[in-house]
Design an enzyme around this catalytic site. Structure first.
Site, PDB file in Angstrom:
ATOM      1  N   ALA A  80      91.534   3.592 140.294  1.00 20.42           N
ATOM      2  CA  ALA A  80      91.060   5.028 140.951  1.00 20.42           C
ATOM      3  C   ALA A  80      89.880   5.756 141.161  1.00 20.42           C
ATOM      4  O   ALA A  80      89.357   5.182 140.872  1.00 20.42           O
ATOM      5  CB  ALA A  80      91.830   5.526 139.195  1.00 20.42           C
ATOM      6  N   ASP A  81      90.413   6.244 142.284  1.00 19.71           N
ATOM      7  CA  ASP A  81      89.264   7.178 142.022  1.00 19.71           C
ATOM      8  C   ASP A  81      89.813   8.541 142.542  1.00 19.71           C
ATOM      9  O   ASP A  81      90.259   9.693 142.676  1.00 19.71           O
ATOM     10  CB  ASP A  81      88.805   6.632 144.081  1.00 19.71           C
ATOM     11  N   THR A  82      88.656   9.478 141.836  1.00 21.70           N
ATOM     12  CA  THR A  82      89.184  10.659 142.072  1.00 21.70           C
ATOM     13  C   THR A  82      87.852  11.781 142.904  1.00 21.70           C
ATOM     14  O   THR A  82      86.793  11.309 142.898  1.00 21.70           O
ATOM     15  CB  THR A  82      88.584  11.801 140.492  1.00 21.70           C
TER      16      THR A  82
END
Length: 204
Positions: A80-82
């Protein structure tokens, strides 16, 4: 059906959320010689949604290669990446305290987006992948320079996209959110459940 997954993230919050949801996970962290930061490099003029999805895809590719290289048992891999976006401007992790103060000054009294892309890959012949994107809106109250300075001095903004953690002290400044609270933390519950289910992971 898989009994566990690999989590290719150094974020303790993501691991904690997966455990809360009853997902058994093993960490699949980068080797010392892997340049993970390079994967997060921005392209000129890149839109925030395109950026966060591209980076997540790159992280997943690197993680699946890592799994194969180490000869570990096969299981789905979650990445995941935010990112925080103020208009089309991407606010990544601050390089230092001065940049953290600048970011928070720009976010104060404003509404911004928090985008988290999540992807799951299943190792094997022609790796199969599933991905989803969570977009949330967050509104900060007006902040004084002293409030921002004290928060930055706490050290909490470092290593966080947009220089804040909603589950920490910065949550006291949030007057309104629209979207996924867990997505703002770094792993959207609904979208994560969708991609894990598609990959054959047992959920509730």
């Amino acid at each position: 059906m898989s009994d566990f997954i690999y989590l290719a993230s150094q974020s303790p919050r993501r691991k904690q959320l997966l455990e809360q949801w009853g997902v058994r996970c093993e960490l699949l962290l980068p080797d010392a010689d892997e340049d993970v930061e390079a994967l997060e490099a921005m392209h000129p003029g890149e839109a925030p949604t395109a950026y966060v999805q591209r980076v997540t895809g790159l992280k997943l590719q690197a993680s699946l290669a890592r799994l194969q290289r180490r000869g570990l048992p096969s299981a789905p891999v979650l990445c995941a990446d935010t990112t925080v976006a103020l208009g089309r401007r991407i606010l990544g992790k601050p390089a230092d305290a001065a940049e953290a103060r600048r970011m928070l000054t720009d976010l104060a009294g404003q509404r911004h987006r928090v985008l988290t892309a999540v992807a799951v890959g299943k190792p094997g012949k022609g790796d199969r992948c599933w991905s989803a994107l969570s977009a949330s809106w967050v509104t900060f109250e007006a902040l004084s320079a002293a409030q921002i300075r004290r928060y930055v001095d706490s050290g909490e903004p470092m290593g966080k996209a947009g220089a804040y953690a909603i589950q920490g002290r910065a949550g006291l400044w949030v007057s309104h959110i629209s979207g996924s609270y867990s997505g703002i933390m770094g792993l959207p519950a609904h979208e994560t459940a969708q991609v894990l289910h598609a990959a054959g992971v047992r959920l509730v």
